[in-house]
Design a protein around this motif. Structure first.
Motif: not given
Length: 246
Positions: A39, A43, A47-48, A51, A57
């Motif tokens: 990643l 990205q 994502i964090s 999520n 995660e």
């Protein structure tokens, strides 16, 4: 009007500071794992932001690293984050009757174990601005920690990255050991999950079962072990205290 609303927002930001500090440390280790999965920092940040759960995660990053199909990735994250459905139901009981749907959605988006805890502990009905204040501090810290962990993983030597990646497993051990020491059923389930995961992994490699990927194993084991424990060892409802009947 703004002065009245500013109080809960300020309180939420204040209570969110220690949460943010803990999130940053955990997310940094998560970013090291994200770097191993290929990643980028951007990205990992996205994502964090979307999520807010370390277990969910990490399960998603593991599935990405294994090139799992989208359906497997979605189901894995759904199962590992299913506890937030229960938290949302509990938190919804504390909303004032006139709270708008948009506020309910906004608060629900930012539910984490810690933010849920401080919101439930606050007396009176849930104040959306209080949750927004905690979210405004904690969630960016979580996402920034992940991104910086990925950046550090790209800069630091491989040996250092391997050493830092162990910290994430230490975090999971810190999560499961205390409840396992208090409850024998939990301890047995933890042992069974380790053994079953190892056995399924060996079986998949030995018999060349292509569909039994890491993500699928997580899904199957979670459903079987958690479902079996819930059916065989349900948590008894607390008895009402004497003097509060009628």
């Amino acid at each position: 009007m703004w002065k009245e609303q500013r109080g809960p927002l300020r309180d939420g930001m204040r209570d969110g500071v220690p949460i943010a500090m803990g999130y940053f440390a955990v997310a940094f280790s998560l970013g090291i794992a994200g770097r191993s999965a290929g990643l980028t920092a951007a990205q990992g940040f996205v994502i964090s932001i979307l999520n807010h759960a370390s277990a969910g995660e990490y399960a998603g990053i593991t599935a990405i690293a294994a090139l799992a199909p989208y359906w497997e990735l979605a189901v894995t994250i759904f199962i590992t984050n299913a506890r937030y459905l229960l938290m949302s139901c509990a938190l919804s009981q504390k909303f004032a009757p006139g709270t708008s749907l948009w506020h309910r959605i906004g608060v629900g988006f930012g539910i984490t174990d810690e933010i849920f805890g401080i919101a439930m502990a606050r007396p009176g009905p849930v104040e959306p601005l209080y949750n927004y204040g905690a979210m405004a501090v904690a969630i960016p810290s979580w996402a920034t920690g992940t991104a910086l962990g990925i950046i550090a993983g790209n800069i630091l030597p491989l040996r250092v990255v391997s050493a830092l990646s162990v910290a994430l497993y230490g975090m999971f051990l810190a999560i499961i050991i205390p409840p396992a020491r208090k409850d024998r059923v939990v301890a047995v389930l933890v042992g069974l999950s380790f053994a079953a995961s190892l056995a399924l992994g060996k079986a998949a490699a030995l018999w060349q079962v292509g569909w039994l990927t890491g993500g699928t194993r997580v899904i199957l084991l979670t459903l079987v072990l958690a479902g079996g424990a819930a059916a065989l060892f349900p948590i008894p409802e607390e008895k009402e205290e004497e003097g509060h009947e009628g």
